[in-house]
Design an enzyme around this catalytic site. Structure first.
Site, mmCIF file in Angstrom:
data_model
loop_
_atom_site.group_PDB
_atom_site.id
_atom_site.type_symbol
_atom_site.label_atom_id
_atom_site.label_comp_id
_atom_site.label_asym_id
_atom_site.label_seq_id
_atom_site.Cartn_x
_atom_site.Cartn_y
_atom_site.Cartn_z
ATOM 1 N N ASP A 399 0.840 -1.199 0.000
ATOM 2 C CA ASP A 399 0.000 0.000 0.000
ATOM 3 C C ASP A 399 0.876 1.249 0.000
ATOM 4 O O ASP A 399 2.046 1.222 0.378
ATOM 5 C CB ASP A 399 -0.900 -0.015 1.243
ATOM 6 C CG ASP A 399 -2.242 0.659 0.998
ATOM 7 O OD1 ASP A 399 -2.310 1.527 0.103
ATOM 8 O OD2 ASP A 399 -3.209 0.310 1.692
ATOM 9 N N GLU A 402 3.001 5.252 -3.607
ATOM 10 C CA GLU A 402 3.227 6.512 -4.362
ATOM 11 C C GLU A 402 4.480 7.240 -3.899
ATOM 12 O O GLU A 402 5.221 7.700 -4.773
ATOM 13 C CB GLU A 402 2.027 7.455 -4.205
ATOM 14 C CG GLU A 402 0.717 6.898 -4.597
ATOM 15 C CD GLU A 402 0.085 6.061 -3.507
ATOM 16 O OE1 GLU A 402 0.200 6.432 -2.331
ATOM 17 O OE2 GLU A 402 -0.482 5.023 -3.832
ATOM 18 N N ASP A 472 -8.135 4.382 -3.664
ATOM 19 C CA ASP A 472 -9.289 4.537 -2.771
ATOM 20 C C ASP A 472 -10.397 5.329 -3.458
ATOM 21 O O ASP A 472 -10.589 6.522 -3.224
ATOM 22 C CB ASP A 472 -8.853 5.235 -1.481
ATOM 23 C CG ASP A 472 -7.854 4.404 -0.693
ATOM 24 O OD1 ASP A 472 -7.742 3.206 -0.961
ATOM 25 O OD2 ASP A 472 -7.188 4.967 0.189
#
Length: 813
Positions: A399, A402, A472
């Site tokens: 997760d 980025e 998300d």
């Protein structure tokens, strides 16, 4: 006579003034133009690199994406006036010697792409003390020429013409500085700093904040598949994923104990609903100060190894959440902090307390690690291996790759990394962090294939066993519609494994009124979830996940009820198609194919499909036209993003009708591309391509159409992917054109296939003679079926069963 001679001398002198020189090199040419050194390098007959740097400056670069070295390519050069042209047998490149402008053409002379005259700009820039440049290059495209790619974006467009993007990695935005054209070429802008992409009436351009020069690769594939093949040749091929990754995955934010997680798997088994994987989201490690400890420190997870063993005993697989950052009380933080391997940028979670909004009186102290540093990646793997992999975890949910970067300040980008400023290498962060995990696991064992689910990506990431999800997203019809072009454009950059959270991530808008805390019973959400599930069944990974509303099938009702049955039908359809899906996976790895295929990839001559953003091919045989508009309930408008979505207030939209009859019939429009005949998968009704049809639908039907000539193997009804051998497959053959298919099998979860441990069985259909030929089996592997049955089925219902022993077999209809 003297006057004539003088005129000739003047003419020759004039030519010498305007004619420019160039130097032929091993791989191309070099010249000086407009104050820049310009170099053209062939990497293959179809791939060429263009480099431009201020004259006299040294340009040395180790690409993070490109792994292909330049190869000696046969090419010819010819100078005509101020233009030098290089020709391989596949591509023509011309350089205007006075301006340095480059133009690309096909071998037949078709103009493909050209730089704008004086379209190169290198502006001096101080990058945290390093002398470098802002880098800009503009191009001219045909007015009506669609382009695709640029990563994953949430605007809902398929063609990327007339767009402006700030290309920087984000939660729901994946920045990939690559596009390809309907004309059969692609362009990779090899730069990792934040980049502005602009396409308007004047130009198509990239402008990057940091670079020592213009550096891009042009590739000519002739088709979209050819371009993708070139991009993978340049940046890396796709390894095979385990078969179990193509089954159904259940997840939620989050299972709060290991008992809860294993109970979910048990419940699926009790209900006889297929399941291959379950995912443990964050905080199995405990509180935020222990963020990403990669260990089971939460008292509700007393024995991580037993949890993995219990899941395995139920014939399922477990992957687990890991992040690109660490809390201040973790061992990793202490090890990395002592070596200067942690960044000081704001990231998730901001507070040490689980409250919203974040209580900054108690900052979490969580810091992102320097993924660019190989020693830091070694430390990362050390703890992931000891704390998780050694305990039986099957894969990685990486997760925030980025990474999350909140309220960015200019000084944040001055942060020193192992490879220079953060600004310089910003967009390559996901490539480096995912690559670190892949490389380390491959070095540790070849008995288990690497599987990584990750939230961000950059060019080349396909070589690292990674499947990217779309972040998300909010749970709305609008966002469901946007997922299709998002996934297609992402796939068109060369990365074939993609998925989204089935049902959308933030679903709190449906928890209201009598459905407070029970949004899965809200008809508005039920309809959306079913349609998203049907779309997800035709993604490379089928994964249900989100917050606010638990997504397990039994949350939505009971067997015999329309919503439950529709979900169950989608999951079982996925499993029936596993032999097809796994064979497509092999086509992706061996032949550089793609799972989710924009319609222009297979029907480029039908201009109507060039910008269709709500249909696609799944593999080369199945057209998928998901229902992406509400038919039974009002569309709920959901306006949340990755920050505001955590505010857990009740939904405030108007409630749906009190009674919704999901058994009534509805309809949807489907366009069938020209150039082939199509069969309705459910009814076998036949249609000519090149027309829009009205397709009756019910809540349990996703419109699917099979092109003539397709051969589709379907498997047995199972509870998990490897429960039953494929010893009696049904082979569906769709007449109307010649066709072929390769059935691929191997040992399913190791790298022995790289050593040749696999089989291929070629099926070919001759439409004129109505004959199916099953060729001699190629290859072998441990556990291979020596004998099996195939039941050949035509749309008319006619069928024949044959026993196949590995020898050529012909079946005549």
């Amino acid at each position: 006579m003297k006057q004539i001679c003088l005129m000739l001398v003047l003419a020759v002198s004039s030519l010498n003034v305007y004619a420019q020189s160039f130097q032929k090199t091993q791989f191309g040419v070099k010249t000086v133009a407009n104050g820049n050194d310009v170099e053209v390098q062939f990497y293959s007959p179809t791939i060429v690199r263009i480099i431009k740097v201020p004259t006299g400056k040294t340009f040395i670069k180790q690409s993070l994406s490109v792994i292909l070295p330049p190869s000696k390519t046969a090419f010819a050069t010819k100078q005509t006036g101020n233009v030098v042209t290089l020709r391989s047998n596949k591509l023509s490149v011309s350089v205007e010697l006075s301006t340095g402008a480059v133009e690309f053409s096909s071998p037949t002379g078709q103009a493909l792409l050209k730089e704008k005259g004086n379209g190169t700009k290198l502006t001096p820039f101080d990058d945290a003390g390093a002398s470098t440049y802002n880098v800009y290059q503009s191009f001219t495209l045909d007015k009506d020429e669609p382009i695709y790619g640029l990563g994953q974006h949430q605007r809902g467009d398929l063609s990327q013409r007339n767009q402006k993007y700030h290309l920087e990695q984000g939660n729901v935005e994946d920045a990939v500085t690559f596009f390809q054209s309907v004309k059969g070429y692609g362009l990779f802008w090899d730069n990792y700093s934040p980049t502005e992409f602009v396409d308007d009436a004047n130009e198509t351009s990239f402008k990057s904040q940091v670079g020592d020069g213009v550096d891009y690769y042009f590739m000519y594939g002739g088709t979209a598949d050819g371009v993708i093949a070139n991009m993978r040749e340049l940046t890396g091929k796709v390894p095979m994923f385990p078969l179990w990754t193509y089954g159904f995955w259940q997840s939620r934010e989050r299972y709060k104990s290991q008992a809860e997680l294993t109970d979910v798997v048990k419940k699926y088994r009790e209900l006889n609903v297929p399941l291959d994987g379950i995912i443990q989201d964050w905080q199995y490690w405990g509180n935020n100060y222990l963020w990403n400890a990669m260990d089971f420190l939460n008292p509700e997870f007393p024995n991580g190894k037993k949890m993995a063993d219990d899941v395995h005993a139920l014939n399922a697989h477990l992957i687990i959440s890991i992040w690109s950052s660490f809390g201040p009380k973790t061992k990793q933080y202490r090890d990395m902090d002592a070596k200067g391997m942690l960044f000081n940028i704001k990231t998730w979670p901001e507070s040490g307390l689980e409250t919203w909004p974040p209580n900054m009186d108690y900052p979490s102290g969580v810091r992102v690690y320097d993924v660019y540093n190989p020693a830091a990646r070694d430390i990362y793997w050390k703890y992931a291996n000891e704390g998780l992999f050694a305990k039986g975890i099957d894969g990685w949910w990486m997760d925030s790759t980025e990474p999350d970067h909140f309220n960015p300040k200019p000084s944040d980008y001055d942060t020193k990394t192992y490879l220079g400023s953060f600004r310089k290498v910003r967009n390559a962060f996901p490539l480096m962090t995912v690559g670190g995990m892949y490389d380390h696991q491959r070095q540790t064992t070849s008995d288990k294939r690497v599987f990584i689910l990750t939230r961000s990506a950059f060019a080349g990431q396909q070589r690292y066993g990674a499947n990217t999800w779309s972040g998300d997203t909010g749970s709305s019809w609008e966002n469901l519609r946007k997922q299709i072009p998002a996934g297609l454009n992402f796939s068109l950059t060369g990365m074939p494994h993609w998925n989204s959270d089935i049902g959308g991530f933030f679903a709190g808008a449906y928890n209201h009124g009598k459905y407070q805390g029970a949004g899965a019973k809200n008809p508005s959400y039920q309809e959306l979830y079913v349609r998203w599930m049907q779309f997800g069944a035709f993604n490379p990974m089928m994964r249900s996940h989100g917050t606010d509303i638990p997504r397990e099938i039994y949350q939505f009702g009971n067997k015999g009820e329309p919503i439950y049955d529709a979900i169950d039908k989608s999951i079982n359809l996925r499993y029936a198609l596993l032999p097809y899906i796994y064979s497509v996976s092999w086509d992706v790895s061996k032949n550089q194919s793609t799972f989710m295929r924009a319609l222009f990839m297979d029907f480029v001559n039908d201009k109507k499909v060039w910008d269709i953003n709500d249909e696609y091919m799944f593999g080369k045989s199945i057209l998928v036209a998901p229902v992406v508009n509400a038919q039974y309930t009002p569309e709920t408008v959901v306006k949340v993003d990755e920050q505001t979505g955590w505010n857990k207030q009740d939904g405030k939209d108007a409630p749906a009708k009190a009674e919704v009859d999901f058994t009534t019939k509805k309809s949807t429009q489907v366009y069938l591309p020209a150039g082939t005949v199509w069969y309705d998968y459910w009814t076998n009704e036949k249609y000519n391509g090149g027309q829009e049809i009205t397709r009756p639908t019910t809540i349990d039907i996703v419109p699917l159409y099979i092109r003539a000539g397709a051969i589709i193997p379907t498997g047995p009804q199972v509870q998990y992917a490897t429960e039953k051998k494929w010893d009696n497959l049904e082979i569906k053959v769709y007449p109307g054109a010649n066709g072929s298919f390769v059935l691929y099998e191997d040992e399913f979860d190791n790298y022995n296939y790289e050593k040749g441990a696999y089989t291929e069985i070629d099926f070919s259909w001759n439409d004129a003679s109505k004959k199916l030929t099953i060729a001699n089996r190629k290859g072998s592997y441990n556990g291979m079926l020596q004998n099996r049955k195939f039941t050949i089925v035509l749309p008319t219902g006619e069928n024949k069963t044959v026993t196949y022993t590995g020898k050529k077999t012909e079946i005549k209809f």
